[in-house]
Every structure is written in structure tokens, then in C-alpha cells.
Write an enzyme that holds these catalytic residues in place. Structure first.
Site, PDB file in Angstrom:
ATOM      1  N   HIS A 161       0.676  -1.345  -0.217  1.00  0.00           N
ATOM      2  CA  HIS A 161       0.219   0.044  -0.131  1.00  0.00           C
ATOM      3  C   HIS A 161       0.854   1.441  -0.084  1.00  0.00           C
ATOM      4  CE1 HIS A 161      -3.388   2.634   1.268  1.00  0.00           C
ATOM      5  NE2 HIS A 161      -2.350   3.365   1.537  1.00  0.00           N
ATOM      6  N   GLU A 162       1.771   1.236   1.294  1.00  0.00           N
ATOM      7  CA  GLU A 162       2.876   2.787   1.209  1.00  0.00           C
ATOM      8  C   GLU A 162       3.665   2.614  -0.267  1.00  0.00           C
ATOM      9  OE1 GLU A 162       2.392   4.773   3.083  1.00  0.00           O
ATOM     10  OE2 GLU A 162       0.781   3.165   4.304  1.00  0.00           O
ATOM     11  N   HIS A 204       1.615   4.401  -2.951  1.00  0.00           N
ATOM     12  CA  HIS A 204       2.006   6.212  -2.604  1.00  0.00           C
ATOM     13  C   HIS A 204       2.867   6.587  -3.278  1.00  0.00           C
ATOM     14  CE1 HIS A 204      -1.875   6.860   0.035  1.00  0.00           C
ATOM     15  NE2 HIS A 204      -1.325   5.666   0.171  1.00  0.00           N
TER      16      HIS A 204
END
Length: 380
Positions: free
Chosen positions: A67-68, A71
């Protein structure tokens, strides 16, 4: 949120874990092995539950990391510098350096992580629904699908610092063209959600006796603190927006030679120039920073034989900045590291010195002007 342990790098991005991650990892393994998986299928061996819990916890944090990374990769495409990713008590955080180039850039970066989580949640649900892989594998996949989708829904709440709050800020920023105003609004929404979670958690704990209410209240408290920090960042951006390090730094600071004795420094430098810190040079190249407090700790009897280089902070222990670096970013580095001073370098040559107190006075002055404008407006 600094990493306690660095795990390595993915595509050049530093990956680390904070010590708090070990606490929540242990709690998740214990909860899954003792309650979640046994309630789903009570006919497996205890060692099987433990193995399922360990694998599920590892894959869960791998999901947070992905998920990170979503980003981070999008931020890199937008031209931003990524300092690293840290896994900690509340999941993961990707640390960027610098301001978002535009509202559109923030919006794309904000949604990149949830897109990854949605894909992972759907994939794990599909694996569990497909069947034929055994009870243990399907149980782990079902939980991973459930937890990824639940966290996705929570993370999309329109409250800073959650991804949904960043989406809200980007949309407000695009609509009005004012980043600071958009940050304040999104941070206020974040605080409202924080108070709501705290109240709900306390109610569940007291009225229903549900101990998960304590965790919910803790999450709400964290959201309150993080939203307040985002609000302060908005104020700082408003006060320091457009300013670079070169606009505030002390140019051509008084330097001292690394091989000079403390006695010589006191007689020739400190006696004439009353500063709290002095860049230390060797052959014209900066090698460290000498806080006067370090000199004060040296016994007077040792001044003749002790060299400046023995009392200084090495370059690696001092924030180092560029002249063109945004002042907002520089303030973050000054606040997170001692001694509240930064060397401004061009290569390995010192061109200036930046103090957190100088930046603080600038912020205070901006706040006074802002309150004065509000007061004048109210009087009219």
C-alpha cells in the site's frame, strides 16, 4: 516516525520498522491464533492455528508495505523525493520530502495506495472463495481479504491524515487554489472523526464492556494528534510558503579549524564572536559543527591539549541543507534532530548556518500578523 530497524530497500526506497511494529505484530499473531482462526474452524490443531496466524500477520504487513509503495511509486512519478517507508504501530507511513507539486499530484498520490489495497483485498477474497486449497490456506486468505477491505474503507474516511483526508484536501485545494485553507478544513474534519472514535470507544468499553473499545479510543486519540499536526503544517506552509533556506540562513558564518585547541578557540574566536554554534572546517571543507555547550563541558585544565575536532558534532550527526531547499522542509529536519542548527552546504563547502530559533521567530511573526489582520477585520 523514525525506523528502529532498517530492513533494506525496494527500488531504492528505504524500508524500516519502528519498535512499535513488534508490539502490534505480536498482538495480531496472538489474537488470530487464540480467537479468530479457532472460531472459524474449531477442528484444527493448536500448532496449525499458530502457523496460520504467523503467516497471516506477515502477509498483512506485506500488504501494508505494498500500500505504501503504491503511494511512493506514484510520488516518484510526480517528481517527489521519497525518504523511506516505515512500518509501525498503526500500519505504515511513506515519508516524502517537499511539497506536492499540485492538487492533482496529491490526489493521484493519495489514491495510489487504496487502489493497491482494493486489488489485494479482492485477490485474497477470490482465493478464499475459489476453494480447493485446504482449510488453513482458505482461512488465512479470507481474513486477509476481509482486513484489507475493512482497512481500505477506514482509510478512505475524509479525515487527515488518512488517505481519504488527503483526497478531500486535494479536491478543496483544486477548487479554491489555497493549500493552507484546504489543510485546515481537512484537519478539522480529521479532529471531528477523532473525537467521534474516542467517544464511541469509551462508550463500548464502559456501557458494553467491550475491550476493543479501548483500542478504538486509542485510534481516535491518534487521529486527533495526527490531525492537529497536519493543521500545524498548514499554518507553517502559510507562514513559510515560498521561502527557501537562503532567505533565512546566516551567510558566511564564523568558522573554526578542526585542529585548533579549545584554548585557542576561546581566546581567538568565542571571545570576539558570541554564537551558540560554529561550523568546523579542515582545509576549507566543512567537517562538523561545534556547539558552544560542548566546549563548556570540557574542563578548563584540558583546553590546551583538547582539539576542536574532538568536541564537535560530525557532519553525519548534523542536518545538512541546500540553499534552495524549501524552508518548511528544512524546519522538519531541524525539529527532528539535535542541536537545532543545520549546515547549509554547497558540495562540502559551508555557505550558511540555519537555526530553528530563527525560523521560529519568522513563524511567530507571521502568526502575529495573521491575528492582527483578523482583529482589524473584526473591528471593522
Amino acid at each position: 516516525m523514525n525506523p528502529s530497524i532498517t530492513l533494506g530497500r525496494v527500488a531504492g526506497i528505504r524500508i524500516g520498522v519502528n519498535w512499535s511494529w513488534l508490539v502490534v505484530f505480536t498482538l495480531i499473531v496472538w489474537t488470530l491464533a487464540s480467537a479468530v482462526f479457532p472460531s472459524g474452524d474449531p477442528h484444527l490443531a493448536r500448532t496449525t492455528y499458530l502457523g496460520m496466524a504467523f503467516v497471516a500477520s506477515i502477509l498483512f504487513f506485506a500488504s501494508l508495505l505494498l500500500h505504501e509503495l503504491g503511494h511512493a511509486f506514484q510520488a516518484r512519478r510526480e517528481g517527489m523525493e521519497i525518504e523511506g517507508i516505515t512500518l509501525w504501530l498503526f500500519g505504515g507511513i511513506a515519508q516524502f520530502k517537499g511539497m506536492f507539486a499540485s492538487a492533482g499530484a496529491e490526489l493521484r498520490i493519495a489514491v495510489a495506495g487504496p487502489i493497491v489495497s482494493a486489488f489485494l483485498g479482492g485477490m485474497f477474497v477470490a482465493v478464499a472463495a475459489a476453494g480447493g486449497l485446504g482449510t488453513a490456506v482458505e482461512g488465512v486468505a479470507a481474513w486477509l481479504g476481509y482486513i484489507n477491505l475493512i482497512l481500505l474503507a477506514f482509510n478512505m474516511l475524509p479525515a487527515l491524515p488518512l488517505d481519504g483526508g488527503r483526497v478531500l484536501r486535494a479536491l478543496l485545494w483544486r477548487a479554491r487554489g489555497d493549500f493552507s485553507w484546504a489543510t485546515r478544513i481537512a484537519a478539522d474534519v480529521g479532529r471531528a472523526f477523532g473525537y467521534l472514535l474516542v467517544a464511541l470507544g469509551i462508550f463500548l468499553l464502559i456501557a458494553e464492556g467491550v475491550w476493543s473499545g479501548a483500542w478504538l479510543a486509542f485510534v481516535g486519540w491518534f487521529l486527533l494528534q495526527a490531525a492537529a499536526a497536519e493543521g500545524r503544517y498548514g499554518l507553517l506552509t502559510d507562514a513559510l510558503g515560498g521561502l527557501c533556506v537562503r532567505d533565512v540562513m546566516v551567510r558566511v558564518p564564523v568558522t573554526v579549524a578542526a585542529d585548533q585547541s579549545i584554548a585557542g578557540f576561546m581566546d581567538e574566536v568565542a571571545h570576539a564572536h558570541h554564537f551558540t554554534t560554529y561550523p568546523v572546517v579542515d582545509g576549507g571543507h566543512v567537517v562538523g559543527l561545534l556547539p558552544f555547550a560542548s566546549v563548556a563541558r570540557v574542563p578548563r585544565s584540558d583546553w590546551e591539549r583538547r582539539r576542536v575536532g574532538e568536541s564537535m558534532l560530525a557532519c553525519g550527526d548534523v542536518p545538512r541543507l541546500r540553499e534552495d531547499e524549501p524552508l518548511v522542509d528544512a524546519l522538519g529536519e531541524l525539529a527532528s534532530e539535535r542541536p537545532g542548527r543545520a549546515l547549509v552546504l554547497e558540495g562540502d563547502l559551508v555557505v550558511g548556518l540555519l537555526s530553528i530559533s530563527d525560523v521560529g521567530r519568522l513563524v511567530a511573526a507571521a502568526g502575529t500578523r495573521r491575528r492582527g489582520r483578523r482583529g482589524a477585520g473584526g473591528a471593522g
